[in-house]
Structure formats: structure tokens, C-alpha cells
Design a protein around this motif. Structure first.
Motif, short mmCIF file in Angstrom:
data_model
loop_
_atom_site.label_atom_id
_atom_site.label_comp_id
_atom_site.label_asym_id
_atom_site.label_seq_id
_atom_site.Cartn_x
_atom_site.Cartn_y
_atom_site.Cartn_z
N SER A 178 8.21 -1.62 -8.39
CA SER A 178 8.88 -2.93 -8.25
C SER A 178 8.98 -3.34 -6.79
CB SER A 178 10.28 -2.87 -8.86
OG SER A 178 10.21 -2.62 -10.22
N TRP A 179 9.30 -2.41 -5.94
CA TRP A 179 9.41 -2.70 -4.51
C TRP A 179 8.05 -3.12 -3.94
CZ3 TRP A 179 12.29 1.15 -0.80
CH2 TRP A 179 12.58 0.51 0.40
N GLY A 180 7.00 -2.44 -4.38
CA GLY A 180 5.66 -2.80 -3.92
C GLY A 180 5.24 -4.18 -4.40
N ARG A 181 5.58 -4.55 -5.62
CA ARG A 181 5.22 -5.88 -6.14
C ARG A 181 6.00 -6.99 -5.48
NH1 ARG A 181 5.27 -4.41 -12.49
NH2 ARG A 181 3.30 -3.29 -12.52
N MET A 182 7.32 -6.76 -5.27
CA MET A 182 8.16 -7.81 -4.72
C MET A 182 8.11 -7.86 -3.20
SD MET A 182 11.41 -7.37 -7.24
CE MET A 182 12.32 -8.70 -6.49
N GLY A 183 7.78 -6.75 -2.57
CA GLY A 183 7.71 -6.71 -1.12
C GLY A 183 9.06 -6.60 -0.44
N TYR B 249 0.83 -1.20 0.00
CA TYR B 249 0.00 0.00 0.00
C TYR B 249 0.87 1.26 0.00
CZ TYR B 249 -3.40 3.48 1.40
OH TYR B 249 -4.17 4.60 1.45
N LEU B 250 1.91 1.28 0.84
CA LEU B 250 2.80 2.44 0.92
C LEU B 250 3.50 2.69 -0.42
CD1 LEU B 250 4.29 4.67 2.51
CD2 LEU B 250 5.98 2.92 3.13
N MET B 251 4.01 1.63 -1.03
CA MET B 251 4.70 1.78 -2.32
C MET B 251 3.73 2.21 -3.42
SD MET B 251 7.82 1.40 -1.84
CE MET B 251 8.08 1.61 -0.10
N SER B 252 2.48 1.74 -3.35
CA SER B 252 1.48 2.17 -4.33
C SER B 252 1.18 3.65 -4.20
CB SER B 252 0.19 1.37 -4.16
OG SER B 252 0.42 0.01 -4.43
N VAL B 253 1.08 4.12 -2.96
CA VAL B 253 0.83 5.55 -2.72
C VAL B 253 2.01 6.38 -3.23
CG1 VAL B 253 0.61 7.31 -0.91
CG2 VAL B 253 -0.75 5.21 -0.80
N LEU B 254 3.25 5.95 -2.92
CA LEU B 254 4.42 6.68 -3.38
C LEU B 254 4.53 6.66 -4.91
CD1 LEU B 254 7.04 5.58 -0.71
CD2 LEU B 254 5.94 7.82 -0.94
N ALA B 255 4.19 5.54 -5.54
CA ALA B 255 4.19 5.47 -7.00
C ALA B 255 3.14 6.40 -7.58
CB ALA B 255 3.96 4.03 -7.46
N VAL C 7 14.84 10.62 -14.07
CA VAL C 7 15.12 10.27 -12.67
C VAL C 7 13.82 10.02 -11.92
CG1 VAL C 7 16.02 11.19 -10.49
CG2 VAL C 7 17.37 11.41 -12.59
N LEU C 8 12.85 10.86 -12.13
CA LEU C 8 11.55 10.67 -11.47
C LEU C 8 10.88 9.38 -11.94
CD1 LEU C 8 9.97 12.17 -9.33
CD2 LEU C 8 8.70 13.30 -11.14
N SER C 9 11.01 9.06 -13.22
CA SER C 9 10.47 7.81 -13.74
C SER C 9 11.18 6.61 -13.10
CB SER C 9 10.64 7.77 -15.25
OG SER C 9 10.23 6.54 -15.78
N LEU C 10 12.49 6.73 -12.92
CA LEU C 10 13.24 5.66 -12.25
C LEU C 10 12.73 5.45 -10.83
CD1 LEU C 10 15.69 3.70 -12.08
CD2 LEU C 10 17.01 5.66 -11.29
N VAL C 11 12.56 6.54 -10.10
CA VAL C 11 12.04 6.44 -8.72
C VAL C 11 10.64 5.81 -8.72
CG1 VAL C 11 11.30 7.81 -6.72
CG2 VAL C 11 13.47 8.33 -7.87
N HIS C 12 9.82 6.23 -9.66
CA HIS C 12 8.47 5.66 -9.79
C HIS C 12 8.54 4.14 -10.02
CE1 HIS C 12 4.30 5.36 -11.11
NE2 HIS C 12 4.74 4.73 -12.20
N ASN C 13 9.40 3.72 -10.93
CA ASN C 13 9.54 2.28 -11.22
C ASN C 13 10.11 1.51 -10.04
OD1 ASN C 13 8.46 2.49 -13.78
ND2 ASN C 13 10.44 2.87 -14.73
N VAL C 14 10.99 2.15 -9.27
CA VAL C 14 11.51 1.50 -8.05
C VAL C 14 10.37 1.27 -7.06
CG1 VAL C 14 12.95 1.89 -6.00
CG2 VAL C 14 13.88 2.30 -8.29
N PHE C 15 9.53 2.27 -6.86
CA PHE C 15 8.39 2.11 -5.95
C PHE C 15 7.46 0.98 -6.42
CE2 PHE C 15 8.78 6.80 -4.62
CZ PHE C 15 9.61 6.46 -3.56
#
Length: 195
Positions: free
Chosen positions: A82-87, A3-9, A72-80
Motif C-alpha cells: 500500500s505504501w508503495g502504491r500510494m507513495g 521500488y524500495l517498497m516493492s523490494v520489501l514486499a 503479522v507478516l502478511s500485515l507488514v507485506h500489505n503495508v509495504f
């Protein structure tokens, strides 16, 4: 965590849209957009100004810092995402995303210069009115690229203008192809990492 990573994304997605609107509105510098534009500037300009500090992004007649800022912002978005999906935090995925972001920037910039050089070649071959504002702008962008490439490959030789245009297009296309191969090889290596 998801949920947190989805909000940040989601927040980074909205900010990317705002940045894109801000960048597009800079093309209409004479227009007055009022308070909403001032608010948009107050939100986006500090982030964009951070990238404008670097001379590397402004080494040509065009300022490429907004493209880098969006990447850079797109990279951060994709990190959020990926992190949200993988946990969990996975460095190899982050490095792959970074490599993909770098590829996007290189492809966009090199593709832009190839289009400019093709336009310049069309104008040269078609004997267009090279004194019009559009062709002067194209020349303003094309000349530094052709000069640098000629200086690297033909330092003590004079080559024709048409050859310089064609050779510059070929070199930029070769850089794109080489970078693509290196990126694919890098991704294969990064997927083999144990972390």
C-alpha cells in the motif's frame, strides 16, 4: 519509493513462503530433512519463537502462534504494498489493513473450532469409535472450547452433551458474524478519517 517498497514486499513474500514451509514440516517431526531443513529452522525459528512467548496464543491444546506470526507478516507485506502504491504513509490504510488481518485470524481460529465441533457432533451422532486416535485428538481440542462456553452460559446448570456441542457451534458462528459486522463498521469509520 515505489521500488524500495516493492523490494520489501517481495522479501516479506519470500519469508512468508519459508515460514509456511517450516510450519508444514513440523507435522513430520520424525523425518530428517538434513542441512536445508536446519538452514530453514535457523531463518524461521527466531521469528516464530517471538510469538510462542505469548501465552494467549497457546491457551488451547493447539499452538496458534504460527498463524499469528503469518498474519503479522502478511500485515507488514500489505503495508509495504500500500505504501508503495500510494507513495506516502497513510495511517487509516494501515489501520484498515490491521483490522483485516485481525479478521483473518479470528475467522480462521473460529472456523477451525467450528469444524472440530461439527466433527465431534458427527462422531457423537454416528456412534463412531471414539477411542480411535483421531477422535481422541478431536475430543482433546473440542472439550476445552465446550467447557469454556458452557461455563459462561450455563454456570449452574447441567446440559446434555449434544446440546453443548450445538450451542458451542452456534456461539462460535455468532462470534464470527458479530466480528464481521464490527469489522465492516470499523472499516467505514476508518475510511472517514482525515489522515
Amino acid at each position: 519509493m515505489f521500488y524500495l517498497m516493492s523490494v520489501l514486499a517481495g522479501i516479506t513474500s519470500v519469508y512468508m513462503i519459508l515460514l509456511f514451509i517450516r510450519i508444514l514440516l513440523t507435522w513430520f517431526s520424525g523425518a530428517d530433512f538434513g542441512r536445508p531443513y536446519a538452514f530453514l529452522c535457523s531463518i524461521c525459528d527466531p521469528y516464530l519463537a517471538w510469538f510462542r512467548r505469548f501465552r494467549l496464543f497457546k491457551n488451547s491444546p493447539i499452538d496458534f502462534s504460527p498463524i499469528i506470526a503469518l498474519a503479522v507478516l502478511s500485515l507488514v507485506h500489505n503495508v509495504f504494498i500500500s505504501w508503495g502504491r500510494m507513495g506516502r504513509f497513510n495511517i487509516s490504510i494501515i489501520l484498515i489493513l490491521l483490522l483485516n488481518a485481525l479478521w483473518s485470524v479470528v475467522l480462521w481460529i473460529m472456523g477451525f473450532f467450528i469444524v472440530i465441533l461439527v466433527l465431534r457432533m458427527i462422531a457423537f451422532l454416528g456412534n463412531s469409535n471414539i477411542y480411535s486416535p483421531f477422535w481422541r485428538f478431536v475430543d482433546f481440542i473440542a472439550q476445552p472450547v465446550m467447557y469454556r462456553i458452557s461455563r459462561i452460559f450455563f454456570p449452574n446448570r447441567i446440559v446434555s452433551y449434544l446440546f453443548r456441542i450445538i450451542f458451542s457451534i452456534a456461539i462460535l458462528a455468532a462470534v464470527i458474524a458479530l466480528f464481521y459486522v464490527m469489522m465492516k463498521f470499523g472499516i467505514v469509520l476508518l475510511t472517514q478519517l482525515p489522515f
